[in-house]
Design a protein around this motif. Sequence first.
Motif, short mmCIF file in Angstrom:
data_model
loop_
_atom_site.label_atom_id
_atom_site.label_comp_id
_atom_site.label_asym_id
_atom_site.label_seq_id
_atom_site.Cartn_x
_atom_site.Cartn_y
_atom_site.Cartn_z
N LEU A 140 9.51 -12.05 -0.87
CA LEU A 140 10.35 -10.86 -1.04
C LEU A 140 10.45 -10.48 -2.51
CD1 LEU A 140 13.22 -11.80 1.46
CD2 LEU A 140 11.66 -9.86 1.70
N GLY A 141 10.56 -11.47 -3.37
CA GLY A 141 10.66 -11.20 -4.80
C GLY A 141 9.41 -10.59 -5.40
N CYS A 142 8.27 -10.82 -4.75
CA CYS A 142 7.01 -10.20 -5.19
C CYS A 142 6.87 -8.77 -4.69
CB CYS A 142 5.82 -11.01 -4.69
SG CYS A 142 5.60 -12.59 -5.48
N GLY A 143 7.72 -8.39 -3.74
CA GLY A 143 7.60 -7.06 -3.16
C GLY A 143 6.85 -7.03 -1.84
N VAL A 144 6.59 -8.19 -1.27
CA VAL A 144 5.90 -8.24 0.02
C VAL A 144 6.81 -7.66 1.11
CG1 VAL A 144 5.00 -9.79 1.82
CG2 VAL A 144 4.45 -10.19 -0.59
N GLN A 145 6.26 -6.76 1.92
CA GLN A 145 7.03 -6.10 2.97
C GLN A 145 6.88 -6.78 4.33
OE1 GLN A 145 7.32 -1.75 3.08
NE2 GLN A 145 5.71 -1.71 1.51
N PHE A 180 -1.62 -13.35 -7.26
CA PHE A 180 -0.95 -12.84 -6.05
C PHE A 180 0.22 -11.92 -6.40
CE2 PHE A 180 2.44 -13.08 -2.91
CZ PHE A 180 1.77 -12.71 -1.76
N ARG A 181 1.10 -12.35 -7.29
CA ARG A 181 2.30 -11.57 -7.61
C ARG A 181 1.93 -10.22 -8.22
NH1 ARG A 181 5.71 -10.88 -12.04
NH2 ARG A 181 7.89 -10.48 -11.48
N GLU A 182 1.01 -10.24 -9.17
CA GLU A 182 0.59 -9.00 -9.82
C GLU A 182 0.01 -8.01 -8.81
OE1 GLU A 182 -2.71 -7.56 -13.16
OE2 GLU A 182 -2.21 -9.68 -12.93
N ARG A 183 -0.80 -8.52 -7.89
CA ARG A 183 -1.41 -7.65 -6.89
C ARG A 183 -0.37 -7.11 -5.92
NH1 ARG A 183 -5.76 -9.45 -3.51
NH2 ARG A 183 -6.58 -7.33 -3.71
N ALA A 184 0.61 -7.94 -5.54
CA ALA A 184 1.66 -7.48 -4.63
C ALA A 184 2.42 -6.31 -5.25
CB ALA A 184 2.60 -8.62 -4.30
N GLN A 185 2.69 -6.40 -6.55
CA GLN A 185 3.42 -5.34 -7.23
C GLN A 185 2.58 -4.09 -7.41
OE1 GLN A 185 4.72 -7.47 -10.75
NE2 GLN A 185 6.67 -8.01 -9.80
N GLN A 186 1.26 -4.24 -7.31
CA GLN A 186 0.35 -3.10 -7.40
C GLN A 186 0.15 -2.41 -6.05
OE1 GLN A 186 -3.15 -4.90 -9.05
NE2 GLN A 186 -2.37 -4.82 -11.17
N GLY A 187 0.86 -2.90 -5.02
CA GLY A 187 0.78 -2.25 -3.72
C GLY A 187 0.06 -3.04 -2.65
N PHE A 188 -0.48 -4.21 -3.00
CA PHE A 188 -1.10 -5.09 -2.00
C PHE A 188 0.02 -5.94 -1.39
CE2 PHE A 188 -4.29 -3.93 -5.06
CZ PHE A 188 -5.46 -3.74 -4.33
N ASN A 189 0.88 -5.27 -0.63
CA ASN A 189 2.17 -5.85 -0.25
C ASN A 189 2.30 -6.19 1.23
OD1 ASN A 189 2.24 -3.26 0.73
ND2 ASN A 189 3.88 -2.54 -0.60
N SER A 201 8.98 2.41 9.52
CA SER A 201 7.58 2.13 9.25
C SER A 201 7.42 1.47 7.89
CB SER A 201 6.75 3.42 9.30
OG SER A 201 7.13 4.30 8.27
N LEU A 202 6.34 0.73 7.75
CA LEU A 202 5.97 0.08 6.50
C LEU A 202 4.54 0.48 6.17
CD1 LEU A 202 7.26 -3.55 7.25
CD2 LEU A 202 8.46 -1.78 5.96
N GLN A 203 4.28 0.69 4.90
CA GLN A 203 2.93 1.07 4.48
C GLN A 203 2.55 0.31 3.23
OE1 GLN A 203 2.78 5.31 4.01
NE2 GLN A 203 2.93 5.73 6.21
N GLY A 204 1.27 0.02 3.09
CA GLY A 204 0.81 -0.67 1.91
C GLY A 204 -0.67 -1.00 2.02
N LYS A 205 -1.08 -2.00 1.25
CA LYS A 205 -2.46 -2.48 1.30
C LYS A 205 -2.45 -3.97 1.64
CE LYS A 205 -4.27 0.81 -2.10
NZ LYS A 205 -4.94 0.96 -3.42
N VAL A 206 -3.53 -4.39 2.26
CA VAL A 206 -3.65 -5.78 2.70
C VAL A 206 -3.97 -6.70 1.53
CG1 VAL A 206 -5.06 -7.39 4.05
CG2 VAL A 206 -4.35 -5.21 5.05
N GLN A 207 -3.28 -7.83 1.47
CA GLN A 207 -3.66 -8.93 0.58
C GLN A 207 -3.93 -10.14 1.46
OE1 GLN A 207 -2.45 -11.11 -3.61
NE2 GLN A 207 -1.07 -9.57 -2.81
N ARG A 208 -5.17 -10.58 1.49
CA ARG A 208 -5.57 -11.65 2.41
C ARG A 208 -5.32 -13.02 1.83
NH1 ARG A 208 -8.83 -10.41 7.05
NH2 ARG A 208 -8.61 -12.65 7.42
N LEU A 209 -4.81 -13.91 2.70
CA LEU A 209 -4.69 -15.33 2.39
C LEU A 209 -5.31 -16.12 3.53
CD1 LEU A 209 -1.01 -15.46 1.02
CD2 LEU A 209 -3.12 -15.44 -0.32
#
Length: 683
Positions: A567-572, A536-545, A492-500
């Motif tokens: 992947l380097g930003c932490g996007v799952q 985008f990168r800062e938010r991804a590292q804050q859990g918007f992944n 499973s994967l868990q996180g928060k949505v970051q919309r584009l």
Amino acid sequence: MTISEKIFAMHDLNHKGFVAPGDIIRVHVDWILASEVSWAGMETTYNHLGKPGIFRNDRFWLCGDHVVDPRVNELPQVQALISGSERAKKTFKMTEYQGMNYTILHTEFYRERAQPGMLVVGSDSHTCSSGAVGCLAIGLGAADVALPLVTGETWFQVPETINIRLVGAPKPGIGGKDVILYILQVLKRNTIASDRIVEFTGPALRHLSPDTRFAVSNMTTELGGITGIFMPDDTTHNFINRRKLARHKCHTTYFRPDADAEYAAVHQIDLTHVGSFIARYPNPDDVVPVTEEEGMELNGCFIGACTTTEEDLILGALVMEQAMKRGSKPTAKGKRKVVPGSMPILYRLRKLRLCDIYEDAGFEIGIPGCSYCVGMSADQAAPGEVWISSQNRNFENRMGKGSIGHLASAATVAASSFEMKLVDPSDLLAAIDLSRWRQLTTASTHSDATSPKSDLIYVEPCGCDYHRAGAQTQKQIEKPRLDIHGRGQTKSLQGKVQRLGDFVNTDALAPAEFLIGMKNNMDAGLRCLVHTHPKFRERAQQGFNIVVGGKGFGCGSSREQAVMALLGCGVQCVIAKSFSFIFQRNMPSLGLLGITMEDESFFQVADDGVSISIDLNSRIIDVAGKTFGFKLSQMETEIFQFGGIASAFGVFGNKLLEAITPAKSPSGYKQEESEQPDKLLQW
């Protein structure tokens, strides 16, 4: 079958002789293409594979064109790229190593190597250019291409095909660039061609030279197609037979579509409606007649890039010749650059004294390379500059950070270069001596206007069985294998949505000016969407992944650094309405999960910042208290669970594709309705 299905069938290692959309097939490939930039990524994957050697040293076409240039070759990063290419030449004892700045990757390959019926894969999105001669040429990511370089094999889910039927005759001086711009105007990008192969047929083919077909095939990727392929004919046959070396003309196989071939869509394009067009920044399908924007002030004019053929370069010179006969002189303001696609083309332009015309019109003549089209080397447009260019892409920052680039034909750029204002070239084209034009172009492309009828014979794939009961789709894996470390796949994967939004392109995900410095995921992640989405990168590292995008996510170039950056930003995971073909293959190859979501209600509740969970076992997404099912193909699942191509190769070696490609049902076997799985594949 269609033309492309017949080529797939001929290369299918299961030797069934028949394929249909939805089939997953393991195929042998004829050629591998790479530039010095994409080879850097391929070499990294090759090393991760354990340096196992390559399948044929005479079928690896490697050219230095993207970044290399004598003005910057002393820079350490460029030196590293050159050294990598030279190392490949020596290690593999390559016979098709083209060196630095001899040819743009696709130019001389199409002119002297590609043959009808071949299957070609390259680590560049414009590999599709060679479809001009009736071969199936498909661009993939660097990691994806490294595997067939080693094994001589790759895999495909046979895509759907659309047929663009060309009728009518174009006006004199109207070439491939204006034809494909008109098609983009009519059909729009990433619509009916998206994730499909485009086949060009019809009675108008007899009016189209190989160079014209090349430009159309080249920009089929801008249309959103996987590749573009022309039905080969006498023009093709004569073009191939002009080659001096027998080995580059004796492996031809000529296919044409069956009368009852099933296309996903058929569109008729009347070439009598094609005129001089401009595609306005930043969308290649925002196409209008040049007259609609005539008088636009310009800071630069560029004639070049892989889409600009020898035929286009000749025509541009003849347009300027007519303008100068009328008294036009180049204004002192602005920049002018012409870059031929290969040294043989440059030599011929000099022999014909056409280079003199370019120089008299104020153009600097460069050596073969991508130049302004990628804006990552010595040639870059400055912020705020407005350019008209005969290249193939006009995305944001494509020609240089903050620059504005519009697309047009070489003839339009040539006509506009004197006053640095957009000019409709129609009057100048009408003044050209057509007999001289035909003489100059026929000598290089053997266009059908003067070529004799050939002895071309169309054939069929061996072992064809036209009575097979429909396309077979693969079943989901019941018992996933363990990965290379003995662990089961992520559950499973868990996180928060970051919309584009729609059409997030690879140029934005991995900007060109940072590309050669992206050695790993961390390096790439530092620059992810830095120009278009700086937070985008800062938010991804804050859990918007968990990224939720729209249509055509990952469109544009083949650069796998776009996936590495996420992947380097932490996007799952990336969830989108649709992905570009190459990007979608790049994701599992590099270990990133991608999900195509067709349910529109998902996008209504998956708001930015909402918590989301993805259960890979049950194929369920939970977001905002609602659940949505999704599907993954066997190939996606298998490659992803091993963490990418390199890790999977560590388990199976050269038998990787054989191990994970679904077995085909015997010909004629018909599944019961209860046995038939849903349509699982998204490629």
